[in-house]
Write a protein that holds these residues in place. Structure first.
Motif, PDB file in Angstrom:
ATOM      1  N   ARG A  41      -1.401  -8.427  -7.605  1.00 14.48           N
ATOM      2  CA  ARG A  41      -0.267  -9.392  -8.705  1.00 14.48           C
ATOM      3  C   ARG A  41       0.363  -9.314  -8.840  1.00 14.48           C
ATOM      4  NH1 ARG A  41      -5.313 -10.625 -12.464  1.00 14.48           N
ATOM      5  NH2 ARG A  41      -6.440  -9.647 -11.439  1.00 14.48           N
ATOM      6  N   ARG A  42       2.037  -9.207  -7.784  1.00 13.73           N
ATOM      7  CA  ARG A  42       3.418  -9.614  -7.941  1.00 13.73           C
ATOM      8  C   ARG A  42       3.185 -10.989  -7.945  1.00 13.73           C
ATOM      9  NH1 ARG A  42       4.663  -5.090  -3.882  1.00 13.73           N
ATOM     10  NH2 ARG A  42       3.827  -3.014  -5.373  1.00 13.73           N
ATOM     11  N   PRO A  43       4.202 -11.723  -8.520  1.00 13.00           N
ATOM     12  CA  PRO A  43       5.040 -13.000  -8.758  1.00 13.00           C
ATOM     13  C   PRO A  43       5.395 -13.637  -7.349  1.00 13.00           C
ATOM     14  CG  PRO A  43       5.744 -11.903 -10.484  1.00 13.00           C
ATOM     15  CD  PRO A  43       5.134 -10.936  -9.862  1.00 13.00           C
ATOM     16  N   LEU A  44       4.852 -13.874  -6.286  1.00 13.95           N
ATOM     17  CA  LEU A  44       5.457 -14.340  -5.181  1.00 13.95           C
ATOM     18  C   LEU A  44       5.239 -15.538  -4.620  1.00 13.95           C
ATOM     19  CD1 LEU A  44       5.425 -10.568  -3.333  1.00 13.95           C
ATOM     20  CD2 LEU A  44       7.419 -11.805  -4.196  1.00 13.95           C
ATOM     21  N   LEU A  45       6.264 -16.125  -4.401  1.00 15.05           N
ATOM     22  CA  LEU A  45       5.695 -17.944  -4.498  1.00 15.05           C
ATOM     23  C   LEU A  45       4.905 -18.159  -3.166  1.00 15.05           C
ATOM     24  CD1 LEU A  45       8.442 -19.143  -5.294  1.00 15.05           C
ATOM     25  CD2 LEU A  45       7.102 -18.893  -6.027  1.00 15.05           C
ATOM     26  N   ALA A  46       4.532 -16.623  -2.164  1.00 16.99           N
ATOM     27  CA  ALA A  46       3.252 -16.753  -0.825  1.00 16.99           C
ATOM     28  C   ALA A  46       2.662 -15.778  -0.138  1.00 16.99           C
ATOM     29  CB  ALA A  46       4.609 -16.820   0.601  1.00 16.99           C
ATOM     30  N   PRO A  47       1.954 -15.472   0.668  1.00 17.46           N
ATOM     31  CA  PRO A  47       1.314 -14.220   0.805  1.00 17.46           C
ATOM     32  C   PRO A  47       2.736 -13.438   1.809  1.00 17.46           C
ATOM     33  CG  PRO A  47       0.165 -16.303   1.647  1.00 17.46           C
ATOM     34  CD  PRO A  47       1.493 -16.832   0.925  1.00 17.46           C
ATOM     35  N   ALA A  48       2.002 -12.607   1.622  1.00 17.41           N
ATOM     36  CA  ALA A  48       3.121 -11.415   2.307  1.00 17.41           C
ATOM     37  C   ALA A  48       2.319 -11.785   4.059  1.00 17.41           C
ATOM     38  CB  ALA A  48       3.091  -9.995   2.095  1.00 17.41           C
ATOM     39  N   PRO A  49       2.860 -10.953   5.180  1.00 22.41           N
ATOM     40  CA  PRO A  49       1.969 -11.117   6.032  1.00 22.41           C
ATOM     41  C   PRO A  49       1.442  -9.370   6.002  1.00 22.41           C
ATOM     42  CG  PRO A  49       4.762 -10.753   6.397  1.00 22.41           C
ATOM     43  CD  PRO A  49       3.973 -11.471   5.052  1.00 22.41           C
ATOM     44  N   ASP A  50       0.893  -9.496   6.818  1.00 22.20           N
ATOM     45  CA  ASP A  50      -0.191  -7.670   6.653  1.00 22.20           C
ATOM     46  C   ASP A  50       0.572  -6.932   6.774  1.00 22.20           C
ATOM     47  OD1 ASP A  50      -2.403  -9.277   6.212  1.00 22.20           O
ATOM     48  OD2 ASP A  50      -3.431  -9.420   8.853  1.00 22.20           O
ATOM     49  N   TRP A  51       1.530  -7.040   7.782  1.00 26.57           N
ATOM     50  CA  TRP A  51       2.329  -5.937   7.994  1.00 26.57           C
ATOM     51  C   TRP A  51       2.746  -5.292   6.970  1.00 26.57           C
ATOM     52  CZ3 TRP A  51       7.681  -5.183   7.140  1.00 26.57           C
ATOM     53  CH2 TRP A  51       7.651  -6.695   7.207  1.00 26.57           C
ATOM     54  N   ALA A  52       3.305  -5.845   6.045  1.00 29.33           N
ATOM     55  CA  ALA A  52       4.123  -5.393   5.091  1.00 29.33           C
ATOM     56  C   ALA A  52       3.223  -4.913   4.115  1.00 29.33           C
ATOM     57  CB  ALA A  52       5.099  -7.108   3.810  1.00 29.33           C
ATOM     58  N   VAL A  53       2.120  -6.044   3.846  1.00 26.67           N
ATOM     59  CA  VAL A  53       1.090  -5.103   2.767  1.00 26.67           C
ATOM     60  C   VAL A  53       0.961  -4.048   3.338  1.00 26.67           C
ATOM     61  CG1 VAL A  53      -0.606  -5.597   1.944  1.00 26.67           C
ATOM     62  CG2 VAL A  53       0.266  -7.114   2.269  1.00 26.67           C
ATOM     63  N   ASP A  54       0.973  -3.270   4.652  1.00 27.73           N
ATOM     64  CA  ASP A  54       0.326  -2.657   5.446  1.00 27.73           C
ATOM     65  C   ASP A  54       1.482  -1.079   4.254  1.00 27.73           C
ATOM     66  OD1 ASP A  54      -1.956  -3.473   6.363  1.00 27.73           O
ATOM     67  OD2 ASP A  54      -1.220  -3.265   8.177  1.00 27.73           O
ATOM     68  N   LEU A  55       2.895  -1.851   4.998  1.00 26.02           N
ATOM     69  CA  LEU A  55       4.045  -0.798   4.620  1.00 26.02           C
ATOM     70  C   LEU A  55       4.420  -0.381   3.335  1.00 26.02           C
ATOM     71  CD1 LEU A  55       6.218   0.176   5.857  1.00 26.02           C
ATOM     72  CD2 LEU A  55       7.933  -1.902   4.285  1.00 26.02           C
ATOM     73  N   ALA A 199       8.695  -6.328 -11.226  1.00 22.23           N
ATOM     74  CA  ALA A 199       9.162  -4.792 -12.294  1.00 22.23           C
ATOM     75  C   ALA A 199       7.677  -4.147 -12.411  1.00 22.23           C
ATOM     76  CB  ALA A 199       9.115  -5.255 -13.375  1.00 22.23           C
ATOM     77  N   GLN A 200       7.896  -3.044 -10.906  1.00 17.42           N
ATOM     78  CA  GLN A 200       6.721  -1.875 -11.091  1.00 17.42           C
ATOM     79  C   GLN A 200       7.036  -0.687 -11.285  1.00 17.42           C
ATOM     80  OE1 GLN A 200       4.934  -4.856  -7.846  1.00 17.42           O
ATOM     81  NE2 GLN A 200       4.225  -2.982  -9.126  1.00 17.42           N
ATOM     82  N   SER A 201       5.241   0.402 -11.400  1.00 17.13           N
ATOM     83  CA  SER A 201       6.129   1.854 -12.551  1.00 17.13           C
ATOM     84  C   SER A 201       5.817   1.913 -11.128  1.00 17.13           C
ATOM     85  CB  SER A 201       4.315   1.351 -12.877  1.00 17.13           C
ATOM     86  OG  SER A 201       4.488   3.207 -12.955  1.00 17.13           O
ATOM     87  N   GLN A 202       6.606   3.106 -10.970  1.00 16.48           N
ATOM     88  CA  GLN A 202       6.490   5.213 -10.248  1.00 16.48           C
ATOM     89  C   GLN A 202       5.941   6.145 -10.883  1.00 16.48           C
ATOM     90  OE1 GLN A 202      10.437   6.167  -9.894  1.00 16.48           O
ATOM     91  NE2 GLN A 202      10.996   5.423 -11.206  1.00 16.48           N
ATOM     92  N   THR A 203       5.586   5.589 -11.802  1.00 16.48           N
ATOM     93  CA  THR A 203       4.902   6.793 -12.220  1.00 16.48           C
ATOM     94  C   THR A 203       3.749   6.605 -11.769  1.00 16.48           C
ATOM     95  OG1 THR A 203       6.119   6.052 -14.445  1.00 16.48           O
ATOM     96  CG2 THR A 203       3.911   7.931 -14.229  1.00 16.48           C
ATOM     97  N   VAL A 204       3.050   8.179 -11.400  1.00 24.94           N
ATOM     98  CA  VAL A 204       1.456   8.520 -10.994  1.00 24.94           C
ATOM     99  C   VAL A 204       1.313   9.924 -11.998  1.00 24.94           C
ATOM    100  CG1 VAL A 204       0.772  10.184  -8.985  1.00 24.94           C
ATOM    101  CG2 VAL A 204       3.009   8.132  -8.618  1.00 24.94           C
ATOM    102  N   ARG A 205      -0.284   9.653 -12.322  1.00 25.61           N
ATOM    103  CA  ARG A 205      -0.816  10.524 -13.401  1.00 25.61           C
ATOM    104  C   ARG A 205      -2.118  11.162 -12.483  1.00 25.61           C
ATOM    105  NH1 ARG A 205      -4.033   5.173 -16.165  1.00 25.61           N
ATOM    106  NH2 ARG A 205      -4.462   4.445 -14.357  1.00 25.61           N
ATOM    107  N   LYS A 206      -1.749  12.804 -13.009  1.00 28.09           N
ATOM    108  CA  LYS A 206      -2.506  13.127 -12.464  1.00 28.09           C
ATOM    109  C   LYS A 206      -4.113  12.595 -13.032  1.00 28.09           C
ATOM    110  CE  LYS A 206      -0.946  16.525 -16.060  1.00 28.09           C
ATOM    111  NZ  LYS A 206      -0.411  17.929 -16.601  1.00 28.09           N
ATOM    112  N   PRO A 207      -5.420  13.058 -12.532  1.00 26.38           N
ATOM    113  CA  PRO A 207      -6.628  12.845 -13.905  1.00 26.38           C
ATOM    114  C   PRO A 207      -7.036  13.406 -14.718  1.00 26.38           C
ATOM    115  CG  PRO A 207      -6.628  13.454 -10.900  1.00 26.38           C
ATOM    116  CD  PRO A 207      -5.434  13.986 -11.025  1.00 26.38           C
ATOM    117  N   HIS A 208      -7.192  12.919 -15.455  1.00 27.58           N
ATOM    118  CA  HIS A 208      -7.494  13.640 -16.990  1.00 27.58           C
ATOM    119  C   HIS A 208      -8.824  14.807 -16.842  1.00 27.58           C
ATOM    120  CE1 HIS A 208      -7.987  13.884 -21.382  1.00 27.58           C
ATOM    121  NE2 HIS A 208      -9.369  13.934 -21.075  1.00 27.58           N
TER     122      HIS A 208
END
Length: 439
Positions: A41-55, A199-208
């Motif tokens: 859901r990032r507010p980009l103005l065009a779709p990223a190519p598949d390789w960038a999504v994979d990266l 803006a993105q999150s870098q917080t990884v959570r553990k299973p409750h």
């Protein structure tokens, strides 16, 4: 996870696949992210190519694995053996990039990585509708951490008159997003061109209720940051992503043998960027590759502070940035104590602000020259003093991390030596301050 060999199976979407026996399934749900800011859901103005999504997917899988596999469980309490299985659009192309990718991961983390690629079943990112014209695409893409270096670059680029937007990519620090927002608003005040931010999150959570303890070193987060910026740049046809880091901390020469290799952060080291660019060159379709560069590779911290000042930012904004090497999530005090004051990044920050302004009014939790502090809390300060008392040469520059074959050595030696002079000035100032207090 306590096994000597950790195996992480990254799912294309939650619950989509069943991992093989003895593999730990993980997916995007482990990231503490608002639904409106997820990777689809990032507010980009065009779709990223598949390789960038994979990266981006590979980077998220690696960072989650980095947090779920604890160093304390291995024999030397550092070097882990981790295998990650990740679905990608073209496994064969990614397999060709594997040597460069494992070089990136090894340089960043000091671990033994194996990455297994399997075919992606269907798209995982929503696309469109996209109705924007190419003249509205970003012209510059850069990381924006809320630190001094990224602030200096953003301020400089925002002040250039242009009709093309500057796109900044931010990863929020828990408890300190208000600090990042504050310095971003300072950049907005300087802008002479359109400005956007992801803006993105870098917080990884553990299973409750799982009882899992997450790893604290987070060395792989540099790949997460870079991959997200590359994804955005590839979507909007920007050929270069800037990862601003002063040359001192990009090279991060170890203060002692105990800090060699990945024991010192290597996220923007020239060797890391060299191999990351090799990965992108292997997986990108012709004409869509993005190059990752550090625009401050030959500047000291003090020189970066001067760039920010000359771009129009007042001292109090620079002092409001976040530079501490101890993740703020581990120190739940308010933003006024965002800096421990004792770690090496804090010491470099102090030297940079002192160099540019003659003083530093950042509120630090402690001062390493405080004679009341126990020795256990001043290890960085004592190591720094010893390092500055020793000679330093080209051999020290490459002793624990190689440089790319086309590197110009002289500018890197010069930036380290100028940085050492800034740090010596900090020590002289601190010794004078401590003597005055003692008298």
């Amino acid at each position: 996870m306590t096994e000597a060999h950790a195996r992480i199976y990254w799912l294309s979407r939650p619950g989509a696949e069943a991992p093989p026996p003895r593999w730990q399934p993980l997916d995007d749900a482990v990231y503490w992210e608002r639904p409106s800011r997820g990777p689809d859901r990032r507010p980009l103005l065009a779709p990223a190519p598949d390789w960038a999504v994979d990266l981006q997917r590979v980077a998220r899988a690696v960072f989650a694995a980095d947090r779920y596999v604890r160093r304390a469980q291995v024999f030397d309490r550092w070097t882990r053996r981790i295998t990650v299985s990740v679905p990608v659009t073209e496994p064969e192309r990614w397999s060709r990039a594997l040597p460069a990718l494992t070089a990136v991961l090894g340089t960043m983390t000091g671990d033994l990585w194996e990455v297994v690629f399997r075919a992606l079943d269907g798209k995982t990112v929503r696309e469109g509708p996209f109705t924007f014209g190419s003249d509205e695409y970003a012209h510059d893409v850069a990381l924006f951490s809320g630190g001094l270096d990224s602030l200096g670059w953003a301020a400089q680029r925002a002040g250039l008159p242009s009709s093309h937007p500057l796109l900044l990519v931010t990863f929020g620090e828990r408890n300190f997003e208000a600090v990042q927002d504050h310095v971003y608003e300072a950049v907005r005040g300087l802008r002479r061109r359109p400005l956007r931010r992801i803006a993105q999150s870098q917080t990884v959570r553990k299973p409750h209720g799982s009882g899992i303890k997450l790893e604290l070193t987070t060395r792989a987060r540099g790949l997460l940051y870079a991959a997200t910026a590359v994804h955005a740049a590839a979507a909007e046809h920007v050929p270069v992503v800037h990862l601003p880091e002063n040359g001192q901390l990009a090279l991060n020469p170890p203060l002692s043998a105990a800090r060699a290799g990945a024991c010192s952060t290597r996220s923007v080291h020239p060797w890391t960027l060299h191999h990351l660019n090799r990965v992108i060159a292997e997986v990108a379709e012709p004409g869509s590759a993005v190059r990752v560069e550090n625009p401050f590779a030959t500047l000291t911290k003090g020189e970066v502070c001067s760039v920010a000042r000359d771009a129009g930012l007042p001292r109090k904004v620079l002092e409001a940035t976040l530079s501490c090497g101890t993740p703020p999530a581990r120190r739940p005090a308010g933003p006024e104590l965002a800096h421990c004051g004792l770690c090496f990044p804090c010491l470099v920050r102090r030297s940079g602000l002192l160099h540019t302004f003659g003083h530093d009014r950042t509120p630090y939790a402690a001062d390493p020259w405080d004679r009341a502090l126990p020795a256990s809390r001043t290890t960085h300060w004592r190591a720094l003093r010893r390092w500055l008392d020793t000679d330093w040469s080209t051999l020290d520059l490459v002793a624990d991390a190689p440089l790319p074959p086309d590197t110009q050595i002289a500018p890197l030696l010069e930036v380290v030596e100028r940085g050492r002079e800034e740090l010596r000035a900090l020590i002289a100032w601190a010794d004078t301050t401590a003597s005055r207090k003692a008298s």
